[in-house]
Each structure stands twice: as structure tokens, then as C-alpha cells.
Design a protein around this motif. Structure first.
Motif, PDB file in Angstrom:
ATOM      1  N   HIS A  32       0.861  -1.181   0.000  1.00  0.00           N
ATOM      2  CA  HIS A  32       0.000   0.000   0.000  1.00  0.00           C
ATOM      3  C   HIS A  32       0.899   1.233   0.000  1.00  0.00           C
ATOM      4  O   HIS A  32       2.108   1.143   0.193  1.00  0.00           O
ATOM      5  CB  HIS A  32      -0.940   0.000   1.216  1.00  0.00           C
ATOM      6  CG  HIS A  32      -0.232  -0.074   2.534  1.00  0.00           C
ATOM      7  ND1 HIS A  32       0.000  -1.266   3.188  1.00  0.00           N
ATOM      8  CD2 HIS A  32       0.319   0.887   3.322  1.00  0.00           C
ATOM      9  CE1 HIS A  32       0.650  -1.033   4.321  1.00  0.00           C
ATOM     10  NE2 HIS A  32       0.858   0.261   4.427  1.00  0.00           N
ATOM     11  N   TRP A  33       0.299   2.402  -0.233  1.00  0.00           N
ATOM     12  CA  TRP A  33       1.067   3.642  -0.229  1.00  0.00           C
ATOM     13  C   TRP A  33       1.417   4.049   1.200  1.00  0.00           C
ATOM     14  O   TRP A  33       0.584   3.959   2.105  1.00  0.00           O
ATOM     15  CB  TRP A  33       0.273   4.790  -0.860  1.00  0.00           C
ATOM     16  CG  TRP A  33      -0.129   4.605  -2.281  1.00  0.00           C
ATOM     17  CD1 TRP A  33      -1.397   4.443  -2.757  1.00  0.00           C
ATOM     18  CD2 TRP A  33       0.729   4.590  -3.432  1.00  0.00           C
ATOM     19  NE1 TRP A  33      -1.393   4.322  -4.122  1.00  0.00           N
ATOM     20  CE2 TRP A  33      -0.102   4.407  -4.568  1.00  0.00           C
ATOM     21  CE3 TRP A  33       2.103   4.705  -3.615  1.00  0.00           C
ATOM     22  CZ2 TRP A  33       0.406   4.343  -5.858  1.00  0.00           C
ATOM     23  CZ3 TRP A  33       2.608   4.640  -4.904  1.00  0.00           C
ATOM     24  CH2 TRP A  33       1.774   4.460  -6.005  1.00  0.00           C
ATOM     25  N   ASN A  34       2.634   4.535   1.381  1.00  0.00           N
ATOM     26  CA  ASN A  34       3.058   5.120   2.652  1.00  0.00           C
ATOM     27  C   ASN A  34       2.857   6.631   2.553  1.00  0.00           C
ATOM     28  O   ASN A  34       3.691   7.347   1.997  1.00  0.00           O
ATOM     29  CB  ASN A  34       4.526   4.781   2.921  1.00  0.00           C
ATOM     30  CG  ASN A  34       5.050   5.448   4.176  1.00  0.00           C
ATOM     31  OD1 ASN A  34       4.292   6.021   4.957  1.00  0.00           O
ATOM     32  ND2 ASN A  34       6.363   5.389   4.373  1.00  0.00           N
ATOM     33  N   ASN A  35       1.755   7.131   3.089  1.00  0.00           N
ATOM     34  CA  ASN A  35       1.434   8.550   2.963  1.00  0.00           C
ATOM     35  C   ASN A  35       2.110   9.424   4.016  1.00  0.00           C
ATOM     36  O   ASN A  35       1.922  10.647   4.020  1.00  0.00           O
ATOM     37  CB  ASN A  35      -0.082   8.745   3.023  1.00  0.00           C
ATOM     38  CG  ASN A  35      -0.774   8.103   1.836  1.00  0.00           C
ATOM     39  OD1 ASN A  35      -0.200   7.991   0.752  1.00  0.00           O
ATOM     40  ND2 ASN A  35      -1.997   7.646   2.039  1.00  0.00           N
ATOM     41  N   LEU A  36       2.908   8.811   4.903  1.00  0.00           N
ATOM     42  CA  LEU A  36       3.715   9.589   5.835  1.00  0.00           C
ATOM     43  C   LEU A  36       5.018  10.039   5.172  1.00  0.00           C
ATOM     44  O   LEU A  36       5.698  10.929   5.690  1.00  0.00           O
ATOM     45  CB  LEU A  36       4.017   8.765   7.093  1.00  0.00           C
ATOM     46  CG  LEU A  36       2.792   8.302   7.893  1.00  0.00           C
ATOM     47  CD1 LEU A  36       3.235   7.472   9.089  1.00  0.00           C
ATOM     48  CD2 LEU A  36       1.945   9.490   8.337  1.00  0.00           C
ATOM     49  N   ALA A  37       5.348   9.419   4.053  1.00  0.00           N
ATOM     50  CA  ALA A  37       6.533   9.780   3.271  1.00  0.00           C
ATOM     51  C   ALA A  37       6.121  10.756   2.165  1.00  0.00           C
ATOM     52  O   ALA A  37       4.933  10.979   1.927  1.00  0.00           O
ATOM     53  CB  ALA A  37       7.158   8.520   2.679  1.00  0.00           C
ATOM     54  N   PRO A  38       7.083  11.351   1.460  1.00  0.00           N
ATOM     55  CA  PRO A  38       6.735  12.238   0.341  1.00  0.00           C
ATOM     56  C   PRO A  38       5.890  11.501  -0.699  1.00  0.00           C
ATOM     57  O   PRO A  38       6.084  10.307  -0.939  1.00  0.00           O
ATOM     58  CB  PRO A  38       8.104  12.630  -0.230  1.00  0.00           C
ATOM     59  CG  PRO A  38       9.045  12.503   0.921  1.00  0.00           C
ATOM     60  CD  PRO A  38       8.543  11.335   1.716  1.00  0.00           C
ATOM     61  N   PRO A  39       4.945  12.192  -1.330  1.00  0.00           N
ATOM     62  CA  PRO A  39       4.082  11.537  -2.321  1.00  0.00           C
ATOM     63  C   PRO A  39       4.851  11.157  -3.581  1.00  0.00           C
ATOM     64  O   PRO A  39       5.940  11.669  -3.850  1.00  0.00           O
ATOM     65  CB  PRO A  39       3.022  12.596  -2.623  1.00  0.00           C
ATOM     66  CG  PRO A  39       3.660  13.894  -2.270  1.00  0.00           C
ATOM     67  CD  PRO A  39       4.585  13.609  -1.133  1.00  0.00           C
ATOM     68  N   LEU A  40       4.262  10.249  -4.335  1.00  0.00           N
ATOM     69  CA  LEU A  40       4.843   9.817  -5.607  1.00  0.00           C
ATOM     70  C   LEU A  40       5.117  11.024  -6.499  1.00  0.00           C
ATOM     71  O   LEU A  40       4.328  11.970  -6.556  1.00  0.00           O
ATOM     72  CB  LEU A  40       3.881   8.852  -6.301  1.00  0.00           C
ATOM     73  CG  LEU A  40       4.214   8.385  -7.718  1.00  0.00           C
ATOM     74  CD1 LEU A  40       3.735   6.956  -7.927  1.00  0.00           C
ATOM     75  CD2 LEU A  40       3.580   9.300  -8.785  1.00  0.00           C
ATOM     76  N   LYS A  41       6.244  10.961  -7.205  1.00  0.00           N
ATOM     77  CA  LYS A  41       6.522  11.982  -8.208  1.00  0.00           C
ATOM     78  C   LYS A  41       7.132  11.322  -9.437  1.00  0.00           C
ATOM     79  O   LYS A  41       7.719  10.234  -9.354  1.00  0.00           O
ATOM     80  CB  LYS A  41       7.437  13.073  -7.666  1.00  0.00           C
ATOM     81  CG  LYS A  41       8.849  12.654  -7.333  1.00  0.00           C
ATOM     82  CD  LYS A  41       9.652  13.869  -6.856  1.00  0.00           C
ATOM     83  CE  LYS A  41      11.096  13.507  -6.541  1.00  0.00           C
ATOM     84  NZ  LYS A  41      11.870  14.695  -6.084  1.00  0.00           N
ATOM     85  N   PHE A  42       6.972  11.981 -10.580  1.00  0.00           N
ATOM     86  CA  PHE A  42       7.488  11.418 -11.828  1.00  0.00           C
ATOM     87  C   PHE A  42       8.061  12.531 -12.694  1.00  0.00           C
ATOM     88  O   PHE A  42       7.781  13.720 -12.504  1.00  0.00           O
ATOM     89  CB  PHE A  42       6.386  10.675 -12.591  1.00  0.00           C
ATOM     90  CG  PHE A  42       5.357  11.584 -13.215  1.00  0.00           C
ATOM     91  CD1 PHE A  42       5.517  12.076 -14.506  1.00  0.00           C
ATOM     92  CD2 PHE A  42       4.224  11.958 -12.511  1.00  0.00           C
ATOM     93  CE1 PHE A  42       4.579  12.918 -15.077  1.00  0.00           C
ATOM     94  CE2 PHE A  42       3.274  12.802 -13.070  1.00  0.00           C
ATOM     95  CZ  PHE A  42       3.453  13.284 -14.362  1.00  0.00           C
ATOM     96  N   ARG A  43       8.852  12.098 -13.661  1.00  0.00           N
ATOM     97  CA  ARG A  43       9.410  13.007 -14.663  1.00  0.00           C
ATOM     98  C   ARG A  43       9.401  12.300 -16.002  1.00  0.00           C
ATOM     99  O   ARG A  43       9.750  11.120 -16.094  1.00  0.00           O
ATOM    100  CB  ARG A  43      10.835  13.420 -14.291  1.00  0.00           C
ATOM    101  CG  ARG A  43      11.469  14.421 -15.261  1.00  0.00           C
ATOM    102  CD  ARG A  43      12.767  14.980 -14.685  1.00  0.00           C
ATOM    103  NE  ARG A  43      13.773  13.935 -14.562  1.00  0.00           N
ATOM    104  CZ  ARG A  43      14.613  13.607 -15.546  1.00  0.00           C
ATOM    105  NH1 ARG A  43      14.543  14.219 -16.719  1.00  0.00           N
ATOM    106  NH2 ARG A  43      15.510  12.668 -15.359  1.00  0.00           N
ATOM    107  N   ILE A  44       8.985  13.004 -17.063  1.00  0.00           N
ATOM    108  CA  ILE A  44       8.908  12.429 -18.401  1.00  0.00           C
ATOM    109  C   ILE A  44       9.885  13.145 -19.325  1.00  0.00           C
ATOM    110  O   ILE A  44       9.911  14.380 -19.384  1.00  0.00           O
ATOM    111  CB  ILE A  44       7.483  12.545 -18.988  1.00  0.00           C
ATOM    112  CG1 ILE A  44       6.483  11.767 -18.138  1.00  0.00           C
ATOM    113  CG2 ILE A  44       7.450  12.019 -20.421  1.00  0.00           C
ATOM    114  CD1 ILE A  44       5.052  11.886 -18.630  1.00  0.00           C
TER     115      ILE A  44
END
Length: 300
Positions: free
Chosen positions: A189-201
Motif C-alpha cells: 500500500h502507499w506510505n502517505n507519511l513519506a513524500p508523495p509519488l513523483k514522476f518526470r517524463i
């Protein structure tokens, strides 16, 4: 189908289900596997949830069996001992199959009913809550693109799905959907206590996306299992990138995220994908996702 199998095994008819690429990913939370081992996890999950006694065969990652059998998502076949197909239907129909087998090897009476079976069906896994993230509306009919995960020391706990709308393919200006979906069979599951997902294209020359780098919105609960989704404007300049070269062109996407496993570990993961600008005929279609009802869309 289970009742037909119970009755006609006594007539020396063998029954098999075939696992192929998912026809409707996201149904019950399941997502397309990336490896043969993950496909076998899906087979084990089907056995667990359906309670079936029918044996399973698993297609390879090239989908060669699916293509050899015509590519339909829910077909049925009867093959004789010499390997000849003696019955084929584009859509599985137990009533039709029972009738054919009765003519082929003799009718079995009385016929087994579903009530006679003791199928112990179980629900799909749900490791965290859902319904916290806002899902984007789609601007119309979308087409899945070919996505390839690049080499990683970690398992791909999150599966990328990329799609574009028909306007982009026809006119060169449209929308791209980018969705990061947790794989429920990998028990994370997502750990929402950590920084949220990020991406770069990164895009090839001639392709521009309106939002080449972004982070998911912060979710105000400690954990959840919602997909992290984005709708991006995308433009193709055919004067720079000729139409003949478009299918061979690739975008490169890098993603960073923090999953937690049911066993207790949480970790930082960074992985990469290539996204080819050509349709993926084995990606299936998503049902029940938001559709546009008019108005404008924004990148999310």
C-alpha cells in the motif's frame, strides 16, 4: 462451466482455463502483470477467489497462445485427441458447450447444477482503504500505449498504465493519461507519511507534454491503495517527427514512490519505463473510469 466440467470428466473430457492478458485491468483492483512469475500469481489468485477445480494453463508474456487462438478475451474451444479444433466460440457459453459435448460423447444425466457444487469463492485482496484520491475524468475514448519497465533491482510494486485519446493520434493534439497502480498481489500500500509519488517524463524531439514533472497530491491518511493518476496535455509536431517514425518513438518516465508491505517494511523506490507511441493490443480496456461530460480539462 464448472458444472459441465464435473459432468463430462466422466466422459474423459479434460477441461482447462487459459490465463491471458487481462481483458479489463483495474476490475477488482487487479493490474496487468509485467513478468511470467506475476502471471502465475494471477493464476493462483484465480484459483483462490473462484474456488474452481478446473486446471489452468498460463500464456507466455508474448501472448502467443492468445494470438494463436484468435485473440478473443473469453473464447472457448473443444480440441480432439489429434489436436484438431472441433468446436469454437468467440464467447464462452456453458449451455452451448454442454449441448455440443452431448452430441459428441453422449449426454450426461442428471446434469449437475451450481447448487450441487461447493465452490468456496473468496473476495479479492484489499490491503488499505480506497476512495481518498480524486480520479481524473477522461476526455473521451482512450487507447493504451505500449509500456515497458526498465531493469530494476526492485520488483515493480506499482504498475504504470499510459493511454492517449483518439484526438492525439489523429490530429497531434490531445491528452495523455498516466496512472500508477499498486499491484494487490504484491501485498503493498502507499506510505502517505513519506513524500508523495513523483514522476518526470523525457520526450523525443517533436513530442511535448504540458506537465513533464509532477507529484501526486498529498493524501491525509497514513495509507491507502488508490491509484495515483494524471491527465497531461500532449502535442505532436509532424513536421519534426514524421508519422512513419511515431510508432518507434519512446518517452522515458522516471518515478519515485514509497510503498509499504503487509509484512511491515517500507522503502523508497525509483524506477523507469519507456512508453512507445503505439497502441498496446494486449493491454485490455478499463471500465468504469470517469468520462468527460463537457467543459475543459486541466493537467493533474
Amino acid at each position: 462451466m464448472e458444472t459441465v466440467a464435473v459432468d463430462y470428466r466422466s466422459q474423459e473430457v479434460e477441461f482447462y482455463y487459459i490465463y491471458k492478458a487481462l481483458a479489463h485491468p483495474e476490475h477488482n483492483g487487479y493490474v496487468q502483470p509485467f513478468t511470467q512469475e506475476e502471471r502465475l500469481l494471477h493464476v493462483a489468485e484465480a484459483k483462490r477467489t473462484l474456488g474452481s477445480e478446473i486446471e489452468w494453463l498460463c500464456d507466455n508474456m508474448k501472448n502467443e497462445l492468445k494470438q494463436a487462438l484468435g485473440g478473443a478475451p473469453n473464447s472457448q474451444f473443444v480440441i480432439d485427441p489429434k489436436g484438431k479444433i472441433v468446436h469454437a466460440s468467440g464467447w464462452s457459453d456453458p449451455v452451448e458447450l454442454r449441448s455440443f459435448l452431448a452430441n459428441l460423447v453422449g449426454e450426461v444425466t442428471p446434469a449437475t447444477t451450481v447448487a450441487d457444487l461447493d465452490l468456496k469463492q473468496l473476495p479479492p485482496p484489499q490491503l488499505a482503504g480506497q476512495g481518498f484520491a480524486v480520479r481524473p475524468q477522461m476526455p473521451g475514448q482512450m487507447r493504451a500505449l505500449l509500456v515497458k519497465p526498465l531493469r530494476s533491482h526492485e520488483q515493480y510494486y506499482v504498475k504504470l498504465r499510459a493511454e492517449v485519446d483518439s484526438r492525439f493520434m489523429q490530429e497531434g493534439l490531445g491528452w495523455m493519461y498516466i496512472g500508477f497502480h499498486l499491484d494487490p498481489l504484491l501485498r503493498v500500500h502507499w506510505n502517505n507519511l513519506a513524500p508523495p509519488l513523483k514522476f518526470r517524463i523525457s520526450t523525443p524531439e517533436g513530442i511535448t507534454v504540458a506537465l513533464a514533472e509532477a507529484s501526486a497530491r498529498k493524501i491525509e491518511v497514513e495509507s491507502d491503495a488508490d491509484p495515483r493518476e494524471f491527465l497531461l496535455g500532449i502535442e505532436w509536431d509532424s513536421n519534426v517527427l514524421p508519422a512513419a517514425s511515431l510508432p518507434a518513438s519512446s518517452l522515458v518516465l522516471e518515478v519515485e514512490y514509497y510503498p509499504c508491505h503487509e509484512k511491515g517494511w517500507c522503502k523508497f523506490i525509483k524506477q523507469s519505463y519507456t512508453i512507445k507511441l503505439q497502441p498496446d493490443r494486449n493491454a485490455g480496456s478499463v471500465r468504469g473510469r470517469g468520462r468527460a461530460v463537457g467543459g475543459q480539462f486541466r493537467n493533474r
